[in-house]
Design an enzyme around this catalytic site. Structure first.
Site, mmCIF file in Angstrom:
data_model
loop_
_atom_site.group_PDB
_atom_site.id
_atom_site.type_symbol
_atom_site.label_atom_id
_atom_site.label_comp_id
_atom_site.label_asym_id
_atom_site.label_seq_id
_atom_site.Cartn_x
_atom_site.Cartn_y
_atom_site.Cartn_z
ATOM 1 N N SER A 48 0.804 -1.111 0.145
ATOM 2 C CA SER A 48 0.182 -0.048 0.062
ATOM 3 C C SER A 48 0.961 1.381 0.046
ATOM 4 O O SER A 48 0.502 2.279 -0.471
ATOM 5 C CB SER A 48 -0.987 -0.064 1.233
ATOM 6 O OG SER A 48 -0.245 -0.227 2.431
ATOM 7 N N THR A 49 2.007 1.147 0.520
ATOM 8 C CA THR A 49 2.734 2.381 0.707
ATOM 9 C C THR A 49 3.313 2.827 -0.737
ATOM 10 O O THR A 49 3.428 4.203 -1.071
ATOM 11 C CB THR A 49 4.073 2.273 1.778
ATOM 12 O OG1 THR A 49 3.626 1.493 2.838
ATOM 13 C CG2 THR A 49 4.750 3.535 1.961
ATOM 14 N N GLY A 103 8.223 -1.313 0.140
ATOM 15 C CA GLY A 103 7.498 -1.269 1.547
ATOM 16 C C GLY A 103 8.141 -2.436 2.415
ATOM 17 O O GLY A 103 8.928 -3.221 1.768
ATOM 18 N N GLY A 116 6.850 -9.783 2.676
ATOM 19 C CA GLY A 116 5.835 -10.719 2.266
ATOM 20 C C GLY A 116 4.604 -10.923 2.963
ATOM 21 O O GLY A 116 3.712 -11.846 2.750
ATOM 22 N N GLY A 118 2.167 -9.008 2.644
ATOM 23 C CA GLY A 118 1.109 -8.706 1.620
ATOM 24 C C GLY A 118 0.994 -9.686 0.259
ATOM 25 O O GLY A 118 0.504 -9.676 -0.448
ATOM 26 N N GLU A 124 10.112 -9.305 -5.463
ATOM 27 C CA GLU A 124 10.667 -8.120 -4.743
ATOM 28 C C GLU A 124 12.297 -8.447 -4.256
ATOM 29 O O GLU A 124 13.078 -7.682 -4.665
ATOM 30 C CB GLU A 124 9.982 -8.099 -3.334
ATOM 31 C CG GLU A 124 8.633 -7.442 -3.717
ATOM 32 C CD GLU A 124 7.892 -7.149 -2.378
ATOM 33 O OE1 GLU A 124 8.296 -7.462 -1.307
ATOM 34 O OE2 GLU A 124 6.775 -6.568 -2.402
HETATM 35 C C1 ABF Z 1 5.375 -5.650 -0.153
HETATM 36 O O1 ABF Z 1 4.036 -4.902 0.678
HETATM 37 C C2 ABF Z 1 5.399 -6.791 1.067
HETATM 38 O O2 ABF Z 1 6.658 -7.130 1.046
HETATM 39 C C3 ABF Z 1 5.319 -6.410 2.438
HETATM 40 O O3 ABF Z 1 4.731 -7.399 2.951
HETATM 41 C C4 ABF Z 1 4.044 -5.277 2.207
HETATM 42 C C5 ABF Z 1 4.408 -3.712 2.702
HETATM 43 O O4 ABF Z 1 3.228 -3.215 2.361
HETATM 44 P P1 ABF Z 1 2.619 -1.952 3.132
HETATM 45 O O5 ABF Z 1 3.363 -0.727 2.253
HETATM 46 O O6 ABF Z 1 1.319 -2.065 2.542
HETATM 47 O O7 ABF Z 1 2.739 -1.823 4.496
HETATM 48 O O8 ABF Z 1 6.220 -4.895 -0.263
#
Ligand code: ABF
Length: 250
Positions: A48-49, A103, A116, A118, A124
């Site tokens: 999401s970030t 992220g 991981g 997500g 990645e």
């Molecule tokens: C992916 O997004 C994953 O590796 C990690 O689990 C997740 C971080 O997501 P967010 O930005 O939503 O916290 O990069």
């Protein structure tokens, strides 16, 4: 009084969510502003970030007429690149990246990460390994002293036929409890972009202080495709803080 309390409860519940979203946004935007320049090959992370980062990137590419080739780390990232009108690249053509921005679920003081949560980790890690610099973008809840301080599981991507033997092996060697991650509807396992399953390794406390060592041992088990442990890979992290500032760590 009852209505007043309900309103107060509702705003308390909603407050952190709002501020976490803006914390993600400021971290991602700062990283894009600091690391993106013309004519680079850029890895686009997942989660999401990074969505906020890609929005900023698209704005800069339009306004500054930048030439950026974007390498995705997942199906989500690929469509983020396309939906934002950015140039989609591939490792076959661009095996060396200038920067990858991604992220994390947790990032420690040495910038070792757990990723991981997500569902994306293999692509990645491949993209990060091809990048001269891996930059982490996150809200302040991901910033920890040591791995597993805050995030209590390690995702492991495995070949579907091997998930039971791998689960048994890791539990007997290192303890904890590995659970097959289920899809959103819980009708079947979560299947990664690469057609694999994910085992989430839960434990009491922390499984080790030597995450590099344990990562190497887990990677030796046949059927393990990759782990969510990103040890010694990130060069810098940007954390969006609750007060609206961005903490930069390297
Ligand atoms: C992916 O997004 C994953 O590796 C990690 O689990 C997740 C971080 O997501 P967010 O930005 O939503 O916290 O990069």
């Amino acid at each position: 009084k009852y209505t007043f309390n309900l309103i107060r409860l509702f705003s308390q519940v909603n407050q952190p969510k709002m501020s976490l979203e803006s914390a993600k946004r400021i971290a991602a935007e700062r990283a894009i502003d600091n690391h993106v320049k013309d004519n680079i090959v850029l890895g686009i992370g997942s989660g999401s970030t990074i969505v906020y980062g890609v929005q900023r990137l698209a704005e800069r590419v339009r306004n500054e007429n930048l030439n950026i080739i974007c390498i995705p780390t997942s199906f989500q990232a690929k469509h983020l690149i396309l939906d934002n009108g950015l140039t989609l690249g591939e490792l076959d053509k661009n095996p060396v990246l200038d920067v990858a921005i991604d992220g994390a679920d947790e990032c420690d003081i040495e910038l070792n990460c757990i990723k991981g949560g997500g569902g994306c980790l293999l692509q990645e890690k491949i993209v990060a390994s091809c990048a001269k610099n891996l930059i982490i973008v996150a809200d302040h809840t991901k910033n920890s002293q040591y791995l597993t301080e805050r995030y209590k599981k390690i995702p492991i991507e495995v070949s579907p036929i091997a998930y039971v033997p791998i689960k048994t092996r890791i539990e007997s060697l290192f303890g904890g409890d590995l659970k097959l991650r289920m899809g959103v509807a819980k009708a079947g396992p979560c299947v990664t972009d690469n057609g694999n399953f994910i085992l989430d390794w839960f434990f009491e406390g922390s499984p080790t202080t030597d995450f590099d060592g344990i990562n190497r041992e887990i990677m030796m088990i046949p059927g393990v495709v990759d782990t969510g442990l990103f040890i010694g890979m990130a060069r810098k992290a940007y954390y969006g803080m609750a007060d609206g500032s961005v903490l930069e760590k390297e």
